[in-house]
Design a protein around this motif. Structure first.
Motif, PDB file in Angstrom:
ATOM      1  N   UNK A  19       0.846  -1.190   0.000  1.00 56.67           N
ATOM      2  CA  UNK A  19       0.000   0.000   0.000  1.00 56.67           C
ATOM      3  C   UNK A  19       0.877   1.234   0.000  1.00 56.67           C
ATOM      4  N   UNK A  20       0.462   2.238  -0.729  1.00 59.31           N
ATOM      5  CA  UNK A  20       1.211   3.490  -0.743  1.00 59.31           C
ATOM      6  C   UNK A  20       0.876   4.300   0.508  1.00 59.31           C
ATOM      7  N   UNK A  21       1.698   5.314   0.770  1.00 58.59           N
ATOM      8  CA  UNK A  21       1.441   6.187   1.911  1.00 58.59           C
ATOM      9  C   UNK A  21       0.094   6.888   1.758  1.00 58.59           C
ATOM     10  N   UNK A  22      -0.248   7.241   0.516  1.00 64.10           N
ATOM     11  CA  UNK A  22      -1.538   7.901   0.272  1.00 64.10           C
ATOM     12  C   UNK A  22      -2.699   6.974   0.612  1.00 64.10           C
ATOM     13  N   UNK A  23      -2.599   5.708   0.199  1.00 64.00           N
ATOM     14  CA  UNK A  23      -3.661   4.741   0.496  1.00 64.00           C
ATOM     15  C   UNK A  23      -3.776   4.482   1.987  1.00 64.00           C
ATOM     16  N   UNK A  30      -5.596   9.748   8.463  1.00 65.10           N
ATOM     17  CA  UNK A  30      -4.518  10.594   8.987  1.00 65.10           C
ATOM     18  C   UNK A  30      -3.781  11.208   7.805  1.00 65.10           C
ATOM     19  N   UNK A  31      -2.798  12.043   8.091  1.00 66.63           N
ATOM     20  CA  UNK A  31      -1.995  12.638   7.027  1.00 66.63           C
ATOM     21  C   UNK A  31      -0.889  11.669   6.587  1.00 66.63           C
ATOM     22  N   UNK A  32      -0.337  11.907   5.400  1.00 69.01           N
ATOM     23  CA  UNK A  32       0.773  11.077   4.932  1.00 69.01           C
ATOM     24  C   UNK A  32       1.984  11.236   5.848  1.00 69.01           C
ATOM     25  N   UNK A  33       2.189  12.442   6.381  1.00 67.88           N
ATOM     26  CA  UNK A  33       3.308  12.654   7.311  1.00 67.88           C
ATOM     27  C   UNK A  33       3.167  11.746   8.539  1.00 67.88           C
ATOM     28  N   UNK A  34       1.922  11.569   9.016  1.00 71.44           N
ATOM     29  CA  UNK A  34       1.696  10.671  10.158  1.00 71.44           C
ATOM     30  C   UNK A  34       2.022   9.230   9.781  1.00 71.44           C
ATOM     31  N   UNK A  35       1.669   8.828   8.553  1.00 68.50           N
ATOM     32  CA  UNK A  35       1.998   7.480   8.094  1.00 68.50           C
ATOM     33  C   UNK A  35       3.509   7.278   8.100  1.00 68.50           C
ATOM     34  N   UNK A  36       4.278   8.268   7.605  1.00 65.38           N
ATOM     35  CA  UNK A  36       5.732   8.142   7.593  1.00 65.38           C
ATOM     36  C   UNK A  36       6.264   7.940   9.017  1.00 65.38           C
ATOM     37  N   UNK A  37       5.747   8.716   9.961  1.00 67.80           N
ATOM     38  CA  UNK A  37       6.210   8.585  11.356  1.00 67.80           C
ATOM     39  C   UNK A  37       5.830   7.219  11.929  1.00 67.80           C
ATOM     40  N   UNK A  38       4.627   6.743  11.604  1.00 67.32           N
ATOM     41  CA  UNK A  38       4.191   5.447  12.124  1.00 67.32           C
ATOM     42  C   UNK A  38       5.050   4.308  11.567  1.00 67.32           C
ATOM     43  N   UNK A  39       5.408   4.387  10.289  1.00 68.45           N
ATOM     44  CA  UNK A  39       6.247   3.347   9.689  1.00 68.45           C
ATOM     45  C   UNK A  39       7.619   3.332  10.357  1.00 68.45           C
ATOM     46  N   UNK A  40       8.180   4.507  10.623  1.00 66.72           N
ATOM     47  CA  UNK A  40       9.472   4.572  11.323  1.00 66.72           C
ATOM     48  C   UNK A  40       9.360   3.974  12.718  1.00 66.72           C
ATOM     49  N   UNK A  41       8.250   4.238  13.412  1.00 66.12           N
ATOM     50  CA  UNK A  41       8.058   3.696  14.763  1.00 66.12           C
ATOM     51  C   UNK A  41       7.954   2.170  14.718  1.00 66.12           C
ATOM     52  N   UNK A  50       9.029  -2.288   5.076  1.00 64.71           N
ATOM     53  CA  UNK A  50       9.981  -1.548   4.249  1.00 64.71           C
ATOM     54  C   UNK A  50       9.260  -0.983   3.034  1.00 64.71           C
ATOM     55  N   UNK A  51       9.944  -0.071   2.333  1.00 62.72           N
ATOM     56  CA  UNK A  51       9.329   0.630   1.211  1.00 62.72           C
ATOM     57  C   UNK A  51       9.959   0.195  -0.099  1.00 62.72           C
ATOM     58  N   UNK A  52       9.100  -0.065  -1.096  1.00 61.06           N
ATOM     59  CA  UNK A  52       9.541  -0.261  -2.475  1.00 61.06           C
ATOM     60  C   UNK A  52       9.345   1.053  -3.214  1.00 61.06           C
ATOM     61  N   UNK A  53      10.362   1.486  -3.900  1.00 64.35           N
ATOM     62  CA  UNK A  53      10.246   2.740  -4.630  1.00 64.35           C
ATOM     63  C   UNK A  53       9.809   2.474  -6.064  1.00 64.35           C
ATOM     64  N   UNK A  54       9.368   3.518  -6.749  1.00 68.77           N
ATOM     65  CA  UNK A  54       8.939   3.374  -8.132  1.00 68.77           C
ATOM     66  C   UNK A  54       7.441   3.458  -8.286  1.00 68.77           C
ATOM     67  N   UNK A  55       6.997   3.370  -9.556  1.00 72.13           N
ATOM     68  CA  UNK A  55       5.581   3.543  -9.847  1.00 72.13           C
ATOM     69  C   UNK A  55       4.723   2.514  -9.128  1.00 72.13           C
ATOM     70  N   UNK A  56       5.170   1.260  -9.059  1.00 68.97           N
ATOM     71  CA  UNK A  56       4.392   0.194  -8.418  1.00 68.97           C
ATOM     72  C   UNK A  56       4.827  -0.021  -6.970  1.00 68.97           C
ATOM     73  N   UNK A  57       5.506   0.954  -6.407  1.00 68.85           N
ATOM     74  CA  UNK A  57       6.045   0.799  -5.067  1.00 68.85           C
ATOM     75  C   UNK A  57       5.024   1.053  -3.980  1.00 68.85           C
TER      76      UNK A  57
END
Length: 331
Positions: A19-23, A30-41, A50-57
């Motif tokens: 799932x993307x951060x937007x999804x 919540x906001x995408x910034x909150x998702x980033x913080x939650x993933x780090x936690x 972990x994160x896959x980068x790219x269009x299908x990431x």
């Protein structure tokens, strides 16, 4: 609050893989910034996200990772077992599957919550069939349920009056209403509803059918149920009701929308607090039986034949109590 959100994030990734951060932000509200913080936690706590980068990431969990249900509250755990009350699932031949699923959930719960199924069973019991109905499921229900799960075409032999008809049906779903099971399916280009206890034969084909993913079984059933009730309300009566009669009326009509629409269209109360309503009814005969239950709280204005019948019933009732009224007057 955050702990609950972190668990929801893990469960979302377990069920949807990537799932993307937007999804995730949209699902968790919540906001995408909150998702980033939650993933780090979560990463810091040892959860292999972990994160896959790219269009299908997007974010994903390391293959095979599964969380134990340690984040469930007591209310959530007990509600989970409440959803699995025996009855309908067993009728569809899923009793063993439900029992196995409950055992797996129970094994995943922390020790402090393992009394959840016992507490639920002690406090709630689901008695689905209506009064004066046999409790046993229709003989062919389990076979139809398997066809529904597998999206397999079926050939139904169905009892209609004093004859049998055969239909090729794409079975979309089953509905349990007041102890009666119904099959909803597509026949040709239209939708049909069949009472399962009137099905006398089922042949499940090897061929599947492409399910319309936009079909909403709950919405379809609500629409059909209201349409059925409106269709049988073919007569109309006009009544004058006291405040007590107006309150009691909602318990006598067969469909809630009848009461709501009639009250919305009513005029203002008169000097005695009575209101005039126009009610759709199945027939004058049915209306007579229903309105008698309101006694002196209702006056029938129209149609004339119903008013005459109610007046005659009132006179007969008054005659039964005439002696009591005379004795009371003498005292």
């Amino acid at each position: 609050m955050r702990a609950s959100r972190l668990i929801s994030l893990i469960l979302l990734l377990q069920s949807r893989e990537t799932m993307t951060a937007t999804e995730l932000a949209r699902e968790l509200e919540v906001s995408e910034r909150t998702v980033y913080r939650d993933v780090l936690a979560l990463s810091a706590a040892g959860v292999p996200v972990y994160a896959d980068r790219g269009r299908a990431g997007g974010y994903r969990l390391l293959g095979g990772y599964r969380t134990r249900l340690t984040g469930l509250t007591r209310d959530e755990a007990e509600a989970l077992f409440l959803a699995g009350l025996p009855g309908p699932a067993g009728d569809m031949g899923l009793a063993d599957a439900v029992a196995a699923a409950e055992l797996k959930v129970l094994a995943a719960l922390p020790p402090s919550l393992r009394d959840a199924p016992a507490r639920t069973g002690q406090r709630f019991h689901l008695d689905v069939p209506g009064w004066f109905r046999e409790a046993g499921p229709p003989p062919l229900l389990a076979e139809l349920a398997r066809a529904v799960w597998r999206d397999r075409l079926v050939e139904l032999r169905y009892r209609r009056g004093d004859r049998e008809v055969t239909r090729a049906v794409a079975p979309y779903g089953l509905v349990l209403k007041n102890g009666v099971w119904y099959l909803v399916g597509r026949v040709g280009d239209g939708w049909r509803t069949y009472r399962v206890d009137r099905v006398v034969g089922v042949e499940v084909g090897e061929e599947g059918f492409p399910r319309d993913e936009g079909f909403d079984l709950g919405a379809y059933w609500r629409e059909q149920a209201e349409a059925f009730l409106r269709d049988i309300l073919r007569a109309e009566v006009t009544v004058r009701l006291s405040p007590a009669g107006l309150r009691a009326l909602r318990h006598l009509v067969d469909a809630p929308f009848v009461h709501a629409e009639a009250v919305a269209a009513a005029g203002r109360p008169d000097g005695q607090g009575r209101v005039v309503l126009r009610l759709p009814v199945e027939s004058v005969e049915v209306a007579y039986a229903q309105l008698l239950a309101l006694g002196p709280e209702v006056e029938v204005l129209d149609p004339p034949e119903l008013r005459a019948r109610c007046a005659a019933a009132a006179r007969r009732a008054a005659a039964l109590y005439a002696d009591d009224a005379a004795d009371a007057g003498q005292r």
